[in-house]
Design a protein around this motif. Structure first.
Motif, PDB file in Angstrom:
ATOM      1  N   LEU A   6       4.457   5.833  -3.665  1.00 25.73           N
ATOM      2  CA  LEU A   6       4.735   7.084  -2.696  1.00 25.73           C
ATOM      3  C   LEU A   6       6.018   6.878  -1.940  1.00 25.73           C
ATOM      4  CD1 LEU A   6       3.537   9.456  -0.870  1.00 25.73           C
ATOM      5  CD2 LEU A   6       2.366   7.440   0.473  1.00 25.73           C
ATOM      6  N   THR A   7       6.634   8.055  -1.692  1.00 23.53           N
ATOM      7  CA  THR A   7       7.869   8.107  -0.961  1.00 23.53           C
ATOM      8  C   THR A   7       7.845   9.054   0.034  1.00 23.53           C
ATOM      9  OG1 THR A   7       8.856   9.688  -2.395  1.00 23.53           O
ATOM     10  CG2 THR A   7       9.284   7.357  -2.751  1.00 23.53           C
ATOM     11  N   VAL A   8       8.656   9.277   1.166  1.00 27.43           N
ATOM     12  CA  VAL A   8       8.347   9.953   2.357  1.00 27.43           C
ATOM     13  C   VAL A   8       8.550  11.599   1.797  1.00 27.43           C
ATOM     14  CG1 VAL A   8       9.428  10.656   4.476  1.00 27.43           C
ATOM     15  CG2 VAL A   8       9.194   8.131   3.932  1.00 27.43           C
ATOM     16  N   ASP A   9       9.392  11.755   1.081  1.00 26.11           N
ATOM     17  CA  ASP A   9       9.346  13.147   0.404  1.00 26.11           C
ATOM     18  C   ASP A   9       8.326  13.692  -0.175  1.00 26.11           C
ATOM     19  OD1 ASP A   9      10.568  11.307  -1.500  1.00 26.11           O
ATOM     20  OD2 ASP A   9      11.048  13.085  -2.536  1.00 26.11           O
ATOM     21  N   ARG A  10       7.559  12.942  -0.585  1.00 27.36           N
ATOM     22  CA  ARG A  10       6.382  13.319  -1.361  1.00 27.36           C
ATOM     23  C   ARG A  10       5.122  13.552  -0.575  1.00 27.36           C
ATOM     24  NH1 ARG A  10       6.873  15.438  -6.525  1.00 27.36           N
ATOM     25  NH2 ARG A  10       8.238  14.234  -7.616  1.00 27.36           N
ATOM     26  N   ILE A  11       5.187  13.123   0.824  1.00 32.71           N
ATOM     27  CA  ILE A  11       4.187  13.281   1.619  1.00 32.71           C
ATOM     28  C   ILE A  11       3.336  14.698   1.682  1.00 32.71           C
ATOM     29  CG2 ILE A  11       3.269  12.826   4.194  1.00 32.71           C
ATOM     30  CD1 ILE A  11       5.191  10.569   4.365  1.00 32.71           C
ATOM     31  N   SER A  31       2.087  10.854   9.965  1.00 31.73           N
ATOM     32  CA  SER A  31       2.768   9.601  10.338  1.00 31.73           C
ATOM     33  C   SER A  31       1.956   8.562   9.843  1.00 31.73           C
ATOM     34  CB  SER A  31       2.598   9.459  11.857  1.00 31.73           C
ATOM     35  OG  SER A  31       1.241   9.455  12.332  1.00 31.73           O
ATOM     36  N   ASP A  32       0.626   8.680   9.458  1.00 25.04           N
ATOM     37  CA  ASP A  32       0.065   7.699   8.681  1.00 25.04           C
ATOM     38  C   ASP A  32       0.604   7.316   7.256  1.00 25.04           C
ATOM     39  OD1 ASP A  32      -1.989   6.746  10.739  1.00 25.04           O
ATOM     40  OD2 ASP A  32      -3.234   8.420  10.262  1.00 25.04           O
ATOM     41  N   ALA A  37       4.052   5.222   2.977  1.00 20.42           N
ATOM     42  CA  ALA A  37       5.365   5.435   2.251  1.00 20.42           C
ATOM     43  C   ALA A  37       6.440   4.180   2.409  1.00 20.42           C
ATOM     44  CB  ALA A  37       5.824   6.725   2.352  1.00 20.42           C
ATOM     45  N   THR A  38       6.547   3.739   3.709  1.00 22.60           N
ATOM     46  CA  THR A  38       7.596   2.964   4.139  1.00 22.60           C
ATOM     47  C   THR A  38       7.137   1.508   4.084  1.00 22.60           C
ATOM     48  OG1 THR A  38       7.170   3.186   6.495  1.00 22.60           O
ATOM     49  CG2 THR A  38       8.667   4.760   5.603  1.00 22.60           C
ATOM     50  N   MET A  39       5.956   1.318   4.022  1.00 22.23           N
ATOM     51  CA  MET A  39       5.585  -0.128   4.308  1.00 22.23           C
ATOM     52  C   MET A  39       4.430  -0.965   3.180  1.00 22.23           C
ATOM     53  SD  MET A  39       5.442  -0.918   8.400  1.00 22.23           S
ATOM     54  CE  MET A  39       5.367  -2.534   8.003  1.00 22.23           C
ATOM     55  N   PHE A  40       3.758   0.385   2.592  1.00 19.45           N
ATOM     56  CA  PHE A  40       2.875  -0.224   1.417  1.00 19.45           C
ATOM     57  C   PHE A  40       3.163   0.549   0.282  1.00 19.45           C
ATOM     58  CE2 PHE A  40       0.640  -0.627   5.721  1.00 19.45           C
ATOM     59  CZ  PHE A  40       0.499  -1.787   5.606  1.00 19.45           C
ATOM     60  N   ALA A  41       4.215   1.101  -0.173  1.00 20.64           N
ATOM     61  CA  ALA A  41       4.526   1.824  -1.039  1.00 20.64           C
ATOM     62  C   ALA A  41       4.227   1.204  -2.346  1.00 20.64           C
ATOM     63  CB  ALA A  41       5.938   2.446  -1.271  1.00 20.64           C
ATOM     64  N   ASN A  42       4.368  -0.307  -2.862  1.00 26.90           N
ATOM     65  CA  ASN A  42       4.012  -0.929  -3.902  1.00 26.90           C
ATOM     66  C   ASN A  42       2.490  -0.762  -4.170  1.00 26.90           C
ATOM     67  OD1 ASN A  42       6.537  -1.764  -4.129  1.00 26.90           O
ATOM     68  ND2 ASN A  42       6.329  -3.844  -3.241  1.00 26.90           N
ATOM     69  N   THR A  43       1.498  -0.527  -3.269  1.00 22.92           N
ATOM     70  CA  THR A  43       0.248  -0.136  -3.572  1.00 22.92           C
ATOM     71  C   THR A  43      -0.122   1.181  -3.274  1.00 22.92           C
ATOM     72  OG1 THR A  43      -0.298  -1.228  -1.523  1.00 22.92           O
ATOM     73  CG2 THR A  43      -0.278  -2.670  -3.453  1.00 22.92           C
ATOM     74  N   SER A  56      -3.287  10.164  -6.875  1.00 20.77           N
ATOM     75  CA  SER A  56      -2.782   9.197  -5.948  1.00 20.77           C
ATOM     76  C   SER A  56      -3.736   8.015  -5.806  1.00 20.77           C
ATOM     77  CB  SER A  56      -2.350   9.864  -4.735  1.00 20.77           C
ATOM     78  OG  SER A  56      -3.425  10.140  -3.934  1.00 20.77           O
ATOM     79  N   VAL A  57      -3.109   6.854  -5.318  1.00 18.59           N
ATOM     80  CA  VAL A  57      -4.064   5.767  -4.742  1.00 18.59           C
ATOM     81  C   VAL A  57      -3.462   5.180  -3.626  1.00 18.59           C
ATOM     82  CG1 VAL A  57      -4.547   3.594  -5.058  1.00 18.59           C
ATOM     83  CG2 VAL A  57      -4.940   5.017  -6.708  1.00 18.59           C
ATOM     84  N   ILE A  58      -4.033   5.302  -2.447  1.00 23.36           N
ATOM     85  CA  ILE A  58      -3.722   4.608  -1.288  1.00 23.36           C
ATOM     86  C   ILE A  58      -4.380   3.237  -1.009  1.00 23.36           C
ATOM     87  CG2 ILE A  58      -3.779   4.669   1.484  1.00 23.36           C
ATOM     88  CD1 ILE A  58      -1.984   6.748  -0.253  1.00 23.36           C
ATOM     89  N   ALA A  59      -3.459   2.091  -1.193  1.00 28.92           N
ATOM     90  CA  ALA A  59      -4.286   0.734  -1.309  1.00 28.92           C
ATOM     91  C   ALA A  59      -3.500  -0.215  -0.308  1.00 28.92           C
ATOM     92  CB  ALA A  59      -4.472   0.328  -2.687  1.00 28.92           C
ATOM     93  N   PHE A  60      -4.080  -1.349  -0.169  1.00 22.43           N
ATOM     94  CA  PHE A  60      -3.293  -2.291   0.834  1.00 22.43           C
ATOM     95  C   PHE A  60      -3.780  -3.586   0.571  1.00 22.43           C
ATOM     96  CE2 PHE A  60      -4.689   1.547   3.125  1.00 22.43           C
ATOM     97  CZ  PHE A  60      -3.335   2.201   3.385  1.00 22.43           C
ATOM     98  N   ARG A  61      -2.789  -4.299   0.720  1.00 23.79           N
ATOM     99  CA  ARG A  61      -2.915  -5.872   0.287  1.00 23.79           C
ATOM    100  C   ARG A  61      -3.421  -6.440   1.949  1.00 23.79           C
ATOM    101  NH1 ARG A  61       1.336 -10.500  -1.412  1.00 23.79           N
ATOM    102  NH2 ARG A  61      -0.041 -12.177  -1.713  1.00 23.79           N
ATOM    103  N   SER A  62      -4.736  -7.174   1.718  1.00 28.18           N
ATOM    104  CA  SER A  62      -5.198  -7.714   2.982  1.00 28.18           C
ATOM    105  C   SER A  62      -4.233  -8.652   3.505  1.00 28.18           C
ATOM    106  CB  SER A  62      -6.351  -8.290   2.727  1.00 28.18           C
ATOM    107  OG  SER A  62      -6.935  -8.937   3.959  1.00 28.18           O
TER     108      SER A  62
END
Length: 159
Positions: A6-11, A31-32, A37-43, A56-62
């Motif tokens: 995910l990149t900012v331009d694709r929001i 803003s979420d 896109a700026t802090m969790f793009a790898n997941t 899309s998948v929105i995911a986070f490493r704990s």
């Protein structure tokens, strides 16, 4: 199909896609998505077909347990379902988790989301044993707060 972070331009494209997921996906503020896109793009991978965001998948490493990755929102455009989009996206998050040495992917779903239940099982997730069963789905009562019962799914990552 191209899988890309995910990149900012694709929001704006992501927001249009996720809006199709109601009532099971709740659209968040721009803003979420900027934060994702700026802090969790790898997941937070996107699937792109012919220049369009189709999954899309929105995911986070704990931060509490870095061996776990939580999949928050997973969405494939209705016209691209059953074409391997969700599988490719989940595999990308799995691959990233393996690189980090993570051990588990997990997610929750509303108990009545039968299409999601079938998809998670087909993707190798198991339905975590809960307090009760609803229409054959194991459910943990109050998992996300009072009255917010959820089916929980998990899949191991072999690093």
């Amino acid at each position: 199909m191209i899988i890309t972070p995910l990149t900012v331009d694709r929001i704006p494209d992501l927001e249009k896609l996720l809006a199709l997921g109601e009532p099971y996906i709740r659209l968040r503020g721009s803003s979420d998505y900027w934060l994702y896109a700026t802090m969790f793009a790898n997941t937070c991978p996107l699937a792109i077909v012919d220049g369009q965001v189709v999954g899309s998948v929105i995911a986070f490493r704990s931060q509490i347990d870095p061996s776990e990755i939580y999949l928050q929102d997973v969405m494939t455009h209705p016209s691209h379902r059953r074409q391997g989009v969700t599988r490719a996206l989940v595999e990308e998050v799995h691959r990233q988790g393996a690189l980090w040495g993570c051990r588990r992917l997990f997610l929750t779903s509303e108990p009545d989301n039968h299409a999601a239940h079938a998809a998670w099982l087909a993707l190798g997730f198991s339905n975590v044993r809960g307090d009760t069963k609803e229409q054959g789905v194991s459910v943990i009562n109050d998992y996300k707060g009072p009255g917010k019962h959820r089916a929980v799914y998990e899949r191991s990552i072999c690093a």
